[in-house]
Design a protein around this motif. Structure first.
Motif, PDB file in Angstrom:
ATOM      1  N   LEU A  44     -18.691  27.328  -8.855  1.00 21.91           N
ATOM      2  CA  LEU A  44     -17.799  27.708  -7.771  1.00 21.91           C
ATOM      3  C   LEU A  44     -17.879  29.225  -7.597  1.00 21.91           C
ATOM      4  CD1 LEU A  44     -15.448  27.141  -5.747  1.00 21.91           C
ATOM      5  CD2 LEU A  44     -13.886  27.469  -7.687  1.00 21.91           C
ATOM      6  N   VAL A  45     -18.184  29.680  -6.394  1.00 20.28           N
ATOM      7  CA  VAL A  45     -18.306  31.107  -6.085  1.00 20.28           C
ATOM      8  C   VAL A  45     -17.071  31.535  -5.298  1.00 20.28           C
ATOM      9  CG1 VAL A  45     -19.743  32.903  -5.063  1.00 20.28           C
ATOM     10  CG2 VAL A  45     -20.802  30.819  -5.963  1.00 20.28           C
TER      11      VAL A  45
ATOM     12  N   GLN B  29     -33.438  27.060  -7.567  1.00 23.29           N
ATOM     13  CA  GLN B  29     -32.651  27.018  -6.340  1.00 23.29           C
ATOM     14  C   GLN B  29     -31.474  26.055  -6.498  1.00 23.29           C
ATOM     15  OE1 GLN B  29     -33.588  29.137  -3.889  1.00 23.29           O
ATOM     16  NE2 GLN B  29     -31.673  28.689  -2.807  1.00 23.29           N
ATOM     17  N   MET B  30     -30.303  26.468  -6.024  1.00 25.32           N
ATOM     18  CA  MET B  30     -29.120  25.621  -6.074  1.00 25.32           C
ATOM     19  C   MET B  30     -28.816  25.102  -4.672  1.00 25.32           C
ATOM     20  SD  MET B  30     -26.706  27.780  -8.736  1.00 25.32           S
ATOM     21  CE  MET B  30     -25.768  26.332  -9.263  1.00 25.32           C
ATOM     22  N   SER B  31     -28.078  23.998  -4.609  1.00 22.58           N
ATOM     23  CA  SER B  31     -27.709  23.377  -3.336  1.00 22.58           C
ATOM     24  C   SER B  31     -26.195  23.357  -3.204  1.00 22.58           C
ATOM     25  CB  SER B  31     -28.245  21.942  -3.255  1.00 22.58           C
ATOM     26  OG  SER B  31     -29.654  21.925  -3.383  1.00 22.58           O
ATOM     27  N   ARG B  32     -25.724  23.493  -1.965  1.00 19.82           N
ATOM     28  CA  ARG B  32     -24.285  23.370  -1.751  1.00 19.82           C
ATOM     29  C   ARG B  32     -23.865  21.935  -2.063  1.00 19.82           C
ATOM     30  NH1 ARG B  32     -21.085  26.591   1.091  1.00 19.82           N
ATOM     31  NH2 ARG B  32     -22.830  27.417   2.313  1.00 19.82           N
ATOM     32  N   ASN B  33     -22.930  21.791  -2.980  1.00 17.67           N
ATOM     33  CA  ASN B  33     -22.423  20.470  -3.339  1.00 17.67           C
ATOM     34  C   ASN B  33     -21.257  20.090  -2.438  1.00 17.67           C
ATOM     35  OD1 ASN B  33     -20.590  18.562  -5.079  1.00 17.67           O
ATOM     36  ND2 ASN B  33     -22.635  18.440  -5.996  1.00 17.67           N
TER      37      ASN B  33
ATOM     38  N   PHE C  18     -27.455  35.028 -11.435  1.00 19.01           N
ATOM     39  CA  PHE C  18     -27.404  34.382 -10.118  1.00 19.01           C
ATOM     40  C   PHE C  18     -27.933  35.344  -9.064  1.00 19.01           C
ATOM     41  CE2 PHE C  18     -23.799  32.540 -12.473  1.00 19.01           C
ATOM     42  CZ  PHE C  18     -24.131  31.191 -12.424  1.00 19.01           C
ATOM     43  N   THR C  19     -28.605  34.800  -8.081  1.00 17.07           N
ATOM     44  CA  THR C  19     -28.921  35.564  -6.883  1.00 17.07           C
ATOM     45  C   THR C  19     -28.268  34.860  -5.705  1.00 17.07           C
ATOM     46  OG1 THR C  19     -30.668  36.477  -5.477  1.00 17.07           O
ATOM     47  CG2 THR C  19     -31.142  34.394  -6.566  1.00 17.07           C
ATOM     48  N   LEU C  20     -27.506  35.614  -4.933  1.00 13.69           N
ATOM     49  CA  LEU C  20     -26.754  35.072  -3.801  1.00 13.69           C
ATOM     50  C   LEU C  20     -27.158  35.800  -2.527  1.00 13.69           C
ATOM     51  CD1 LEU C  20     -24.944  34.085  -6.200  1.00 13.69           C
ATOM     52  CD2 LEU C  20     -22.968  34.507  -4.730  1.00 13.69           C
ATOM     53  N   THR C  21     -27.299  35.041  -1.447  1.00 12.39           N
ATOM     54  CA  THR C  21     -27.487  35.617  -0.124  1.00 12.39           C
ATOM     55  C   THR C  21     -26.305  35.213   0.730  1.00 12.39           C
ATOM     56  OG1 THR C  21     -29.898  35.561  -0.278  1.00 12.39           O
ATOM     57  CG2 THR C  21     -28.950  35.739   1.926  1.00 12.39           C
ATOM     58  N   SER C  22     -25.622  36.203   1.281  1.00  9.46           N
ATOM     59  CA  SER C  22     -24.445  35.929   2.099  1.00  9.46           C
ATOM     60  C   SER C  22     -24.868  35.480   3.494  1.00  9.46           C
ATOM     61  CB  SER C  22     -23.577  37.181   2.215  1.00  9.46           C
ATOM     62  OG  SER C  22     -24.216  38.151   3.027  1.00  9.46           O
ATOM     63  N   THR C  23     -23.910  34.948   4.249  1.00  7.92           N
ATOM     64  CA  THR C  23     -24.206  34.596   5.630  1.00  7.92           C
ATOM     65  C   THR C  23     -24.388  35.840   6.488  1.00  7.92           C
ATOM     66  OG1 THR C  23     -21.810  34.314   5.950  1.00  7.92           O
ATOM     67  CG2 THR C  23     -23.123  32.323   5.613  1.00  7.92           C
TER      68      THR C  23
ATOM     69  N   LYS D   4     -24.854  31.813   1.943  1.00  6.38           N
ATOM     70  CA  LYS D   4     -25.864  31.015   2.639  1.00  6.38           C
ATOM     71  C   LYS D   4     -26.808  30.323   1.672  1.00  6.38           C
ATOM     72  CE  LYS D   4     -29.029  33.198   5.070  1.00  6.38           C
ATOM     73  NZ  LYS D   4     -29.662  33.928   6.204  1.00  6.38           N
ATOM     74  N   SER D   5     -27.161  31.005   0.577  1.00  7.39           N
ATOM     75  CA  SER D   5     -28.063  30.401  -0.402  1.00  7.39           C
ATOM     76  C   SER D   5     -27.788  30.997  -1.769  1.00  7.39           C
ATOM     77  CB  SER D   5     -29.530  30.603  -0.017  1.00  7.39           C
ATOM     78  OG  SER D   5     -29.871  31.972  -0.012  1.00  7.39           O
ATOM     79  N   MET D   6     -28.214  30.258  -2.810  1.00  3.12           N
ATOM     80  CA  MET D   6     -27.892  30.657  -4.177  1.00  3.12           C
ATOM     81  C   MET D   6     -28.944  30.112  -5.127  1.00  3.12           C
ATOM     82  SD  MET D   6     -24.311  29.895  -6.175  1.00  3.12           S
ATOM     83  CE  MET D   6     -24.079  30.320  -7.900  1.00  3.12           C
ATOM     84  N   ALA D   7     -29.255  30.876  -6.161  1.00  2.00           N
ATOM     85  CA  ALA D   7     -30.176  30.429  -7.211  1.00  2.00           C
ATOM     86  C   ALA D   7     -29.636  30.893  -8.557  1.00  2.00           C
ATOM     87  CB  ALA D   7     -31.582  30.972  -6.970  1.00  2.00           C
TER      88      ALA D   7
END
Length: 249
Positions: free
Chosen positions: A169-170, A193-197, A215-220, A180-183
């Protein structure tokens, strides 16, 4: 539209850092009680909204705004549309809310099923709603705009799941407010690579227990941040880890 409303409109245009530049029409109701306690938890996966960085100024979004959970954490400036219902608006006021929940289609709202699939609608916490509307109105026409989110402190990660299923949970995301994306990367793995659950929860099917996690996160807002070794190797399911890094886009 009255002169007072036009002055407020001009001030808001200067004060907010818009993600989208247009003010758009919607409607708004309220729920959760006078203290907003009934808005805790929700379809974004946040628990105690104070602990997770969102507080009482929050809202459940209708289908068209919720976007299957991709809008979780986003911020919206909302004003009551005095040009349509001056008797139900508190003039010269606005409120900024965070998206923390989903308002299902035809949900049994006190004033009718306003959360349909196509109409933009905010079912706001009562304290937030009463900043802009007269209580007895129940539902009011509003104008809204996505704006930049401001949070205290850094992004937070809560590790849930079990064995080969990591559910993260972020929370407390500033800038665009949403991811937008997360790993994820363990001490002994490459980037996975992670997927939105659901909501703000992301998952992967990997054995990561006993490894430090990055973690690497890309925001919208298309900003990417690497959170290097933010979770120590001794982590356990259910723990939350706070960082010092934060988004501004």
């Amino acid at each position: 539209m009255g002169k007072h409303f036009l002055r407020l409109f001009a001030v808001l245009s200067v004060c907010f850092a818009p993600v989208k530049s247009d003010w758009l029409p919607a409607t708004a109701t309220f729920y959760g009680g006078v203290d907003g306690s009934g808005t805790m938890d929700g379809a974004c996966g946040y628990g105690n909204l104070y602990n997770d960085g969102y507080g009482v100024n929050n809202a459940a979004l209708s289908t068209t705004l919720f976007n299957d959970g991709a809008s979780c954490g986003q911020c919206y400036a909302i004003i009551c549309d005095e040009s349509k219902a001056p008797q139900w608006c508190k003039p010269g006021t606005y409120v900024t809310v965070s998206a923390t929940n989903f308002c299902p289609p035809n949900w049994s709202l006190p004033y009718g099923g306003w959360c349909n699939t196509t109409r933009p609608h905010f079912d706001m916490s009562q304290p937030a709603w009463e900043n802009i509307g007269i209580y007895s109105a129940g539902i009011i026409p509003v104008l809204y705009q996505r704006v930049k989110c401001w949070r205290s402190g850094g992004v937070r990660f809560t590790i849930n799941g079990f064995n080969y299923f990591e559910l993260v949970l972020v929370t407390n995301v500033a800038g665009s407010g949403s991811i937008k994306s997360m790993a994820v990367k363990g001490t002994n793995t490459g980037w996975i690579q992670m997927s939105r659950n659901w909501g703000a929860n992301w998952h992967c099917l990997s054995a990561l227990v006993g490894q430090a996690l990055s973690f690497t996160l890309t925001s919208t807002g298309d900003q990417t941040i690497v959170f290097q070794d933010v979770v120590p190797a001794w982590w356990q399911f259910g723990q939350t880890f706070t960082t010092y890094q934060q988004f501004d886009q």
